[in-house]
Design a protein around this motif. Structure first.
Motif, PDB file in Angstrom:
ATOM      1  N   GLN A 167      45.916  -0.755  -5.208  1.00 31.72           N
ATOM      2  CA  GLN A 167      45.885  -0.659  -6.668  1.00 31.72           C
ATOM      3  C   GLN A 167      44.442  -0.616  -7.181  1.00 31.72           C
ATOM      4  OE1 GLN A 167      48.630  -0.250  -8.744  1.00 31.72           O
ATOM      5  NE2 GLN A 167      46.986   0.237 -10.182  1.00 31.72           N
ATOM      6  N   THR A 168      43.594  -1.435  -6.599  1.00 30.13           N
ATOM      7  CA  THR A 168      42.182  -1.459  -6.976  1.00 30.13           C
ATOM      8  C   THR A 168      41.532  -0.109  -6.684  1.00 30.13           C
ATOM      9  OG1 THR A 168      42.094  -3.817  -6.477  1.00 30.13           O
ATOM     10  CG2 THR A 168      39.994  -2.669  -6.629  1.00 30.13           C
ATOM     11  N   LEU A 169      41.852   0.462  -5.538  1.00 29.82           N
ATOM     12  CA  LEU A 169      41.332   1.772  -5.159  1.00 29.82           C
ATOM     13  C   LEU A 169      41.781   2.834  -6.158  1.00 29.82           C
ATOM     14  CD1 LEU A 169      39.784   3.385  -2.984  1.00 29.82           C
ATOM     15  CD2 LEU A 169      41.930   3.620  -1.759  1.00 29.82           C
ATOM     16  N   SER A 170      43.046   2.811  -6.491  1.00 30.86           N
ATOM     17  CA  SER A 170      43.602   3.766  -7.451  1.00 30.86           C
ATOM     18  C   SER A 170      42.954   3.614  -8.829  1.00 30.86           C
ATOM     19  CB  SER A 170      45.111   3.576  -7.537  1.00 30.86           C
ATOM     20  OG  SER A 170      45.674   4.504  -8.411  1.00 30.86           O
ATOM     21  N   ASP A 171      42.795   2.387  -9.274  1.00 31.09           N
ATOM     22  CA  ASP A 171      42.164   2.129 -10.572  1.00 31.09           C
ATOM     23  C   ASP A 171      40.713   2.605 -10.588  1.00 31.09           C
ATOM     24  OD1 ASP A 171      44.538   0.991 -11.402  1.00 31.09           O
ATOM     25  OD2 ASP A 171      43.837  -1.087 -11.168  1.00 31.09           O
ATOM     26  N   SER A 172      40.038   2.412  -9.470  1.00 30.42           N
ATOM     27  CA  SER A 172      38.643   2.834  -9.370  1.00 30.42           C
ATOM     28  C   SER A 172      38.524   4.355  -9.433  1.00 30.42           C
ATOM     29  CB  SER A 172      38.033   2.305  -8.081  1.00 30.42           C
ATOM     30  OG  SER A 172      36.667   2.601  -8.020  1.00 30.42           O
ATOM     31  N   VAL A 198      45.389  -2.131   4.932  1.00 33.20           N
ATOM     32  CA  VAL A 198      44.469  -1.267   4.179  1.00 33.20           C
ATOM     33  C   VAL A 198      43.032  -1.653   4.521  1.00 33.20           C
ATOM     34  CG1 VAL A 198      43.663  -0.612   1.868  1.00 33.20           C
ATOM     35  CG2 VAL A 198      46.115  -0.852   2.306  1.00 33.20           C
ATOM     36  N   LEU A 199      42.791  -2.942   4.686  1.00 34.67           N
ATOM     37  CA  LEU A 199      41.471  -3.424   5.062  1.00 34.67           C
ATOM     38  C   LEU A 199      41.057  -2.868   6.427  1.00 34.67           C
ATOM     39  CD1 LEU A 199      39.486  -5.243   3.623  1.00 34.67           C
ATOM     40  CD2 LEU A 199      40.417  -7.169   4.878  1.00 34.67           C
ATOM     41  N   GLU A 200      41.995  -2.805   7.365  1.00 33.95           N
ATOM     42  CA  GLU A 200      41.722  -2.221   8.679  1.00 33.95           C
ATOM     43  C   GLU A 200      41.318  -0.763   8.538  1.00 33.95           C
ATOM     44  OE1 GLU A 200      44.771  -2.704  11.659  1.00 33.95           O
ATOM     45  OE2 GLU A 200      45.117  -4.775  11.054  1.00 33.95           O
ATOM     46  N   VAL A 201      42.022  -0.029   7.678  1.00 32.15           N
ATOM     47  CA  VAL A 201      41.701   1.383   7.448  1.00 32.15           C
ATOM     48  C   VAL A 201      40.287   1.499   6.882  1.00 32.15           C
ATOM     49  CG1 VAL A 201      42.291   3.435   6.098  1.00 32.15           C
ATOM     50  CG2 VAL A 201      44.108   2.067   7.133  1.00 32.15           C
ATOM     51  N   LEU A 202      39.961   0.651   5.920  1.00 31.19           N
ATOM     52  CA  LEU A 202      38.619   0.688   5.338  1.00 31.19           C
ATOM     53  C   LEU A 202      37.554   0.379   6.379  1.00 31.19           C
ATOM     54  CD1 LEU A 202      39.202  -1.072   1.886  1.00 31.19           C
ATOM     55  CD2 LEU A 202      38.898   1.365   2.325  1.00 31.19           C
ATOM     56  N   GLN A 203      37.847  -0.575   7.266  1.00 35.58           N
ATOM     57  CA  GLN A 203      36.889  -0.909   8.321  1.00 35.58           C
ATOM     58  C   GLN A 203      36.655   0.287   9.247  1.00 35.58           C
ATOM     59  OE1 GLN A 203      38.848  -4.547   9.766  1.00 35.58           O
ATOM     60  NE2 GLN A 203      36.885  -5.583   9.451  1.00 35.58           N
ATOM     61  N   LYS A 204      37.731   0.984   9.593  1.00 36.93           N
ATOM     62  CA  LYS A 204      37.587   2.164  10.449  1.00 36.93           C
ATOM     63  C   LYS A 204      36.777   3.246   9.750  1.00 36.93           C
ATOM     64  CE  LYS A 204      41.689   1.554  13.294  1.00 36.93           C
ATOM     65  NZ  LYS A 204      43.000   2.067  13.682  1.00 36.93           N
ATOM     66  N   GLN A 205      37.025   3.418   8.454  1.00 40.31           N
ATOM     67  CA  GLN A 205      36.268   4.407   7.682  1.00 40.31           C
ATOM     68  C   GLN A 205      34.784   4.033   7.648  1.00 40.31           C
ATOM     69  OE1 GLN A 205      37.494   7.349   5.956  1.00 40.31           O
ATOM     70  NE2 GLN A 205      39.059   6.908   7.475  1.00 40.31           N
ATOM     71  N   LEU A 206      34.501   2.754   7.472  1.00 38.94           N
ATOM     72  CA  LEU A 206      33.111   2.295   7.483  1.00 38.94           C
ATOM     73  C   LEU A 206      32.451   2.542   8.832  1.00 38.94           C
ATOM     74  CD1 LEU A 206      33.019  -1.099   5.555  1.00 38.94           C
ATOM     75  CD2 LEU A 206      31.721   0.956   5.055  1.00 38.94           C
ATOM     76  N   LYS A 207      33.164   2.210   9.891  1.00 37.40           N
ATOM     77  CA  LYS A 207      32.611   2.364  11.238  1.00 37.40           C
ATOM     78  C   LYS A 207      32.283   3.831  11.525  1.00 37.40           C
ATOM     79  CE  LYS A 207      33.323   1.168  16.049  1.00 37.40           C
ATOM     80  NZ  LYS A 207      34.195   0.581  17.046  1.00 37.40           N
ATOM     81  N   LEU A 266      29.833   2.691  -1.134  1.00 40.84           N
ATOM     82  CA  LEU A 266      31.020   2.795  -1.977  1.00 40.84           C
ATOM     83  C   LEU A 266      32.217   2.082  -1.347  1.00 40.84           C
ATOM     84  CD1 LEU A 266      32.215   3.933  -4.522  1.00 40.84           C
ATOM     85  CD2 LEU A 266      32.553   6.098  -3.373  1.00 40.84           C
ATOM     86  N   ILE A 267      32.448   2.294  -0.070  1.00 41.87           N
ATOM     87  CA  ILE A 267      33.572   1.639   0.619  1.00 41.87           C
ATOM     88  C   ILE A 267      33.353   0.130   0.693  1.00 41.87           C
ATOM     89  CG2 ILE A 267      34.816   1.449   2.816  1.00 41.87           C
ATOM     90  CD1 ILE A 267      34.261   4.488   3.189  1.00 41.87           C
ATOM     91  N   ASN A 268      32.094  -0.282   0.855  1.00 46.27           N
ATOM     92  CA  ASN A 268      31.784  -1.720   0.920  1.00 46.27           C
ATOM     93  C   ASN A 268      32.159  -2.454  -0.357  1.00 46.27           C
ATOM     94  OD1 ASN A 268      30.876  -2.462   3.489  1.00 46.27           O
ATOM     95  ND2 ASN A 268      28.879  -1.534   3.123  1.00 46.27           N
ATOM     96  N   GLU A 269      32.256  -1.735  -1.477  1.00 47.46           N
ATOM     97  CA  GLU A 269      32.664  -2.355  -2.732  1.00 47.46           C
ATOM     98  C   GLU A 269      34.081  -2.924  -2.639  1.00 47.46           C
ATOM     99  OE1 GLU A 269      32.256   0.339  -6.026  1.00 47.46           O
ATOM    100  OE2 GLU A 269      30.186   0.810  -5.507  1.00 47.46           O
ATOM    101  N   PHE A 270      34.895  -2.386  -1.732  1.00 47.92           N
ATOM    102  CA  PHE A 270      36.287  -2.808  -1.600  1.00 47.92           C
ATOM    103  C   PHE A 270      36.485  -3.815  -0.475  1.00 47.92           C
ATOM    104  CE2 PHE A 270      36.242   1.288  -3.611  1.00 47.92           C
ATOM    105  CZ  PHE A 270      37.096   1.106  -4.682  1.00 47.92           C
ATOM    106  N   MET A 271      35.422  -4.110   0.249  1.00 45.85           N
ATOM    107  CA  MET A 271      35.506  -5.036   1.375  1.00 45.85           C
ATOM    108  C   MET A 271      35.235  -6.465   0.904  1.00 45.85           C
ATOM    109  SD  MET A 271      36.212  -3.063   3.900  1.00 45.85           S
ATOM    110  CE  MET A 271      35.898  -4.042   5.349  1.00 45.85           C
TER     111      MET A 271
END
Length: 149
Positions: free
Chosen positions: A6-11, A50-59, A86-91
């Motif tokens: 939801q936070t991602l969508s709102d952003s 979703v956090l795992e997905v973000l971590q993979k994207q960061l890596k 940008l991705i770190n903002e959601f971590m």
């Protein structure tokens, strides 16, 4: 819907209204990866997934940043750094080295771990306790060093 999605969508909506096109492009890319995984698994992802997905994207982006920097491609490196920021903002807030070390020592004592054979069980618990807040490779390195004495 998970809070993180939801936070991602709102952003994305906020960035679209502000006409921040590069930001929208990156966020939509991340959102599409999350949606694709949901389609593949035929389930809705919770915040931890979703956090795992973000971590993979960061890596992935950090690896690209390293390659671009080593090869003198500052233009591409700057783009990757923008996406990383940008991705770190959601971590969640990352744990300090000292905080991780305290967790490692505590878990080793609680389990009575004495050798490398015990590393798997220690890592399993620590991975859950630090999800999204610490790099598993760093945790693994610290556990190895502690167990090897």
């Amino acid at each position: 819907m998970s809070q993180l999605k939801q936070t991602l969508s709102d952003s994305i909506k906020t960035s679209m209204k502000a006409r921040e096109l590069e930001r929208v492009k990156v966020l939509r890319n991340v959102q599409s990866v999350v949606k694709q995984i949901e389609i593949d698994r035929q389930t809705e992802l919770d915040d931890a997934q979703v956090l795992e997905v973000l971590q993979k994207q960061l890596k992935q982006r950090q690896e690209s940043l390293t390659i671009f920097t080593e090869n003198g491609r500052d233009d591409l490196a700057a783009k990757e750094q923008f996406e990383i920021d940008l991705i770190n903002e959601f971590m969640p807030q990352q744990m300090s080295h000292d905080e991780i070390m305290v967790l490692v020592n505590t878990e080793i004592k609680e389990q009575g771990a004495t050798s490398m054979r015990d590393m798997g069980s220690v890592m399993g618990v620590l991975k859950n306790k630090t999800a999204g807040r610490a790099d598993p490779a760093l945790i693994s390195k610290m556990v190895k060093e502690t167990l090897q004495g």
